[in-house]
Design an enzyme around this catalytic site. Structure first.
Site, PDB file in Angstrom:
ATOM      1  N   HIS A  87      -7.559  -5.725   0.162  1.00 39.81           N
ATOM      2  CA  HIS A  87      -6.356  -4.904   0.014  1.00 39.81           C
ATOM      3  C   HIS A  87      -5.247  -5.354   0.972  1.00 39.81           C
ATOM      4  O   HIS A  87      -4.093  -5.465   0.569  1.00 39.81           O
ATOM      5  CB  HIS A  87      -6.711  -3.432   0.241  1.00 39.81           C
ATOM      6  CG  HIS A  87      -5.568  -2.512   0.045  1.00 39.81           C
ATOM      7  ND1 HIS A  87      -4.920  -2.371  -1.168  1.00 39.81           N
ATOM      8  CD2 HIS A  87      -4.932  -1.676   0.916  1.00 39.81           C
ATOM      9  CE1 HIS A  87      -3.946  -1.486  -1.038  1.00 39.81           C
ATOM     10  NE2 HIS A  87      -3.936  -1.051   0.218  1.00 39.81           N
TER      11      HIS A  87
ATOM     12  N   SER B  30       0.790  -1.225   0.000  1.00 41.58           N
ATOM     13  CA  SER B  30       0.000   0.000   0.000  1.00 41.58           C
ATOM     14  C   SER B  30       0.827   1.283   0.000  1.00 41.58           C
ATOM     15  O   SER B  30       1.578   1.549  -0.931  1.00 41.58           O
ATOM     16  CB  SER B  30      -0.980  -0.049   1.169  1.00 41.58           C
ATOM     17  OG  SER B  30      -2.011   0.893   0.997  1.00 41.58           O
TER      18      SER B  30
ATOM     19  N   ASP C  85      -9.424  -6.875  -3.846  1.00 39.33           N
ATOM     20  CA  ASP C  85      -8.927  -5.499  -3.893  1.00 39.33           C
ATOM     21  C   ASP C  85      -9.180  -4.985  -5.303  1.00 39.33           C
ATOM     22  O   ASP C  85      -8.380  -5.195  -6.209  1.00 39.33           O
ATOM     23  CB  ASP C  85      -7.440  -5.444  -3.561  1.00 39.33           C
ATOM     24  CG  ASP C  85      -6.883  -4.027  -3.538  1.00 39.33           C
ATOM     25  OD1 ASP C  85      -7.616  -3.081  -3.885  1.00 39.33           O
ATOM     26  OD2 ASP C  85      -5.704  -3.880  -3.180  1.00 39.33           O
TER      27      ASP C  85
END
Length: 141
Positions: free
Chosen positions: A119, A41, A92
């Site tokens: 995610h 991320s 995701d």
């Protein structure tokens, strides 16, 4: 990551060059020799600039739906020689498809999709995540 969550901002982290330098200092301070950089991320803002300039200092790269992949060109990604495992959860639907679209230009990359994971796929499916990661690590020189 400096400046995210409750961590204080770091002036150096304001630019891609600064974030690359910051990550380089961390690896140097930890005396890490050719580590594998796992980048989930928001850490993509640090890992991607480092990879594109200093990828030869890494034994491997494991992006997990990182942010910032669209900031670089297909040609820049084609110049990466670092063994790469693109890893993401199939639930995701935001960052993962965008990251895959951009990162797939890295030569010789591999892809691992964790089914039923979002995610934060490493939290949703930790056993599958570790299996994919360990498989990748075992193939590195």
């Amino acid at each position: 990551i400096p400046g995210y969550g409750d961590s204080p901002p770091v002036e150096m982290a304001a630019t891609a060059q600064g974030r690359r330098t910051f990550l380089g200092h961390i690896l140097q301070e930890l005396s890490m020799q050719r580590p594998v950089l796992v980048s989930p991320s928001m850490s993509g803002r640090f890992a991607l600039p480092f990879l594109l300039v200093h990828g030869d200092q890494l034994a491997g790269f494991v992006p997990i739906a990182p942010v910032g992949t669209k900031d670089y060109t297909a040609e820049q990604y084609r110049g990466v020689q670092t063994p790469t495992l693109i890893l993401y959860g199939d639930r995701d639907t935001g960052l993962a498809p965008q990251a895959l679209q951009n990162l797939q230009h890295i030569p010789g990359h591999r892809v691992a999709v964790l089914h039923g994971a979002g995610h934060a796929c490493y939290l949703d499916k930790p056993e599958d995540f570790h299996q994919a990661l360990l498989g990748f690590l075992s193939q590195l020189k």
